[in-house]
Design an enzyme around this catalytic site. Sequence first.
Site, PDB file in Angstrom:
ATOM      1  N   VAL A 104      -1.020  -2.731  -1.328  1.00 51.03           N
ATOM      2  CA  VAL A 104      -1.302  -1.322  -1.591  1.00 51.03           C
ATOM      3  C   VAL A 104      -2.793  -1.208  -1.837  1.00 51.03           C
ATOM      4  O   VAL A 104      -3.370  -1.997  -2.596  1.00 51.03           O
ATOM      5  CB  VAL A 104      -0.519  -0.804  -2.814  1.00 51.03           C
ATOM      6  CG1 VAL A 104      -0.823   0.676  -3.050  1.00 51.03           C
ATOM      7  CG2 VAL A 104       0.977  -1.013  -2.621  1.00 51.03           C
ATOM      8  N   CYS A 105      -3.426  -0.234  -1.191  1.00 51.01           N
ATOM      9  CA  CYS A 105      -4.840   0.033  -1.415  1.00 51.01           C
ATOM     10  C   CYS A 105      -5.673  -1.234  -1.156  1.00 51.01           C
ATOM     11  O   CYS A 105      -5.490  -1.899  -0.140  1.00 51.01           O
ATOM     12  CB  CYS A 105      -5.025   0.580  -2.833  1.00 51.01           C
ATOM     13  SG  CYS A 105      -6.599   1.399  -3.125  1.00 51.01           S
ATOM     14  N   THR A 106      -6.549  -1.601  -2.095  1.00 53.17           N
ATOM     15  CA  THR A 106      -7.433  -2.743  -1.878  1.00 53.17           C
ATOM     16  C   THR A 106      -6.757  -4.082  -2.138  1.00 53.17           C
ATOM     17  O   THR A 106      -7.414  -5.119  -2.109  1.00 53.17           O
ATOM     18  CB  THR A 106      -8.688  -2.627  -2.768  1.00 53.17           C
ATOM     19  OG1 THR A 106      -8.282  -2.464  -4.137  1.00 53.17           O
ATOM     20  CG2 THR A 106      -9.541  -1.447  -2.341  1.00 53.17           C
ATOM     21  N   THR A 124      -6.440  -0.216   4.685  1.00 54.67           N
ATOM     22  CA  THR A 124      -6.668  -0.235   3.240  1.00 54.67           C
ATOM     23  C   THR A 124      -7.267   1.113   2.864  1.00 54.67           C
ATOM     24  O   THR A 124      -7.362   2.013   3.715  1.00 54.67           O
ATOM     25  CB  THR A 124      -7.582  -1.402   2.826  1.00 54.67           C
ATOM     26  OG1 THR A 124      -7.643  -1.469   1.385  1.00 54.67           O
ATOM     27  CG2 THR A 124      -9.001  -1.243   3.368  1.00 54.67           C
TER      28      THR A 124
END
Length: 319
Positions: A104-106, A124
């Site tokens: 998730v995300c970074t 990302t």
Amino acid sequence: MTQRSVLVLLFDGVQSLDVTGPVEVFAGAETHTPGSYRIRTASLDGAPVRTSSGLTLLPDQALPEAAGTHTLLVPGGHGTREPDPRLTGWLRENGPRAARLVSVCTGALLLARAGLLDGRRVTTHWAYCDKLARDHPAVQVDPDPIYVRDGRVSTSAGVTSGIDLVLALVEEDLGRETALVIARHLVVFLRRPGNQAQFSAQLAAQTAQREPLREVQRWITEHPADDLTVESLAARARLSPRHFARAFQHETGTTPGRYVDRVRLEHARRLLEDTGDGVEEISRASGYGTPEAMRRAFVRALGASPAEYRRRFRPVPAS
């Protein structure tokens, strides 16, 4: 029914929503269908971690005790910038053993550092796509979708897109009805398509420094059905078409044509979501001219026709 184990990594500086959003989806699935998921969290030493917002999370166990899981979920947050080498080392050793790798995300930055994304198409958070591509040239970074699934590896953009991705995983595991129940409970859509854009046209492009170019950006947003050719916009900015195109791209990070395309797509999306206007009327109001031109733009950008998009995202009136 086979129970799937889910392990969520915790570390100092983790984004709390990257953890709690997906966990709530998996937990909702377990509540709806008991025995479907066993959810655990783990930090390096089993010690509590402090999130980027200052919350303290208490893990279930230490990472060395957590080897062997079906779904390994790696959240993002400030802690991914300079991670503990032991964390990436554990991922490098144990990531290949998971049936499903999810970020998730970074969190994608951690997977990339561990060499787990080489040769994969991933995404990302939009603000870190360039860094991911620059630091890991073997990774194919797509900055636009809210999530990407490439074999056993699934990556998502910022925060709420992690919920979209995990809803898609639950739908795959347990069926659409279960995922729909969870989505309704969390008051989210089931489900945004993975290739839906991460952000609006205004967020995707920088704001120009010079006032004439900023005025052009405002004009495009407020008049998507007007003549928005480079020549017309250049005249509004009192620049030659060539100078205008160069200056616009330099200051906003995108070409005039791409900016116009994004604004028109966003305008059409909002009309489909918020009004009962017909597709032909929306296509004219959004600058496409014809329903077919708008359909092609939607399929190219979102992987869905305008009619399909409306079915997915227009709220159902209360009965």
